[in-house]
Design a protein around this motif. Structure first.
Motif, short mmCIF file in Angstrom:
data_model
loop_
_atom_site.label_atom_id
_atom_site.label_comp_id
_atom_site.label_asym_id
_atom_site.label_seq_id
_atom_site.Cartn_x
_atom_site.Cartn_y
_atom_site.Cartn_z
N ASP A 82 -43.42 -103.69 -7.68
CA ASP A 82 -42.52 -103.98 -8.80
C ASP A 82 -41.15 -103.35 -8.64
O ASP A 82 -40.55 -102.89 -9.62
CB ASP A 82 -43.16 -103.52 -10.13
N THR A 83 -40.64 -103.29 -7.41
CA THR A 83 -39.27 -102.80 -7.21
C THR A 83 -38.43 -103.92 -6.61
O THR A 83 -38.91 -104.72 -5.80
CB THR A 83 -39.23 -101.59 -6.27
N VAL A 84 -37.19 -104.00 -7.07
CA VAL A 84 -36.25 -104.99 -6.55
C VAL A 84 -34.97 -104.25 -6.18
O VAL A 84 -34.39 -103.59 -7.04
CB VAL A 84 -35.95 -106.08 -7.60
N PRO A 85 -34.52 -104.30 -4.94
CA PRO A 85 -35.22 -104.88 -3.79
C PRO A 85 -36.50 -104.10 -3.49
O PRO A 85 -36.70 -103.02 -4.03
CB PRO A 85 -34.21 -104.74 -2.65
N VAL A 86 -37.31 -104.67 -2.62
CA VAL A 86 -38.59 -104.06 -2.30
C VAL A 86 -38.35 -102.64 -1.79
O VAL A 86 -37.56 -102.41 -0.87
CB VAL A 86 -39.34 -104.90 -1.24
#
Length: 120
Positions: A82-86
């Motif tokens: 659930d992180t953007v960017p990965v």
């Protein structure tokens, strides 16, 4: 990247094959490697945290050293969900954690003999 045909690589292979101590030390030696392992053990497990902790290392070298540690099985790279960017973090494996008491022993030896000799 190490050249497999270079005299350094050939010598490293010979030493590793002739003595397990050489093979073991080769797995965690080299510029930056012990400090990266120690920093990860202290919770500095993201690329930018390691870069901030070690400001004199280039991003290319840090990335290469992390890949070497991953290849040796000392760390694993884990995706943070659930992180953007990965996002990714680096975690010591059992093999990596087993190095920590060895590092403590080497530090104690260094305090006793290396620092002592530098002051003489």
């Amino acid at each position: 990247m190490r050249k497999e045909n270079s005299s350094n690589a050939i010598n490293r292979q010979f030493l590793s094959e002739s003595c397990i101590l050489n093979a073991a030390v080769d797995a965690f030696s080299g510029r930056w490697i012990p400090q990266i392992i120690y920093s990860i053990s202290e919770g500095l497990n993201r690329f930018h945290l390691l870069k901030n902790e070690l400001p004199n290392i280039s991003e290319q070298v840090l990335g290469r050293k992390l890949k070497e540690l991953e290849k040796e099985g000392i760390i694993i790279k884990e995706v943070i969900p659930d992180t953007v960017p990965v996002g990714v973090c680096y975690i010591l494996t059992g093999k990596g954690k087993d190095l920590l008491p060895i590092f403590v022993s080497i530090c104690e030896w260094g305090k006793k003999y290396v620092v002592e000799n530098e002051m003489s």
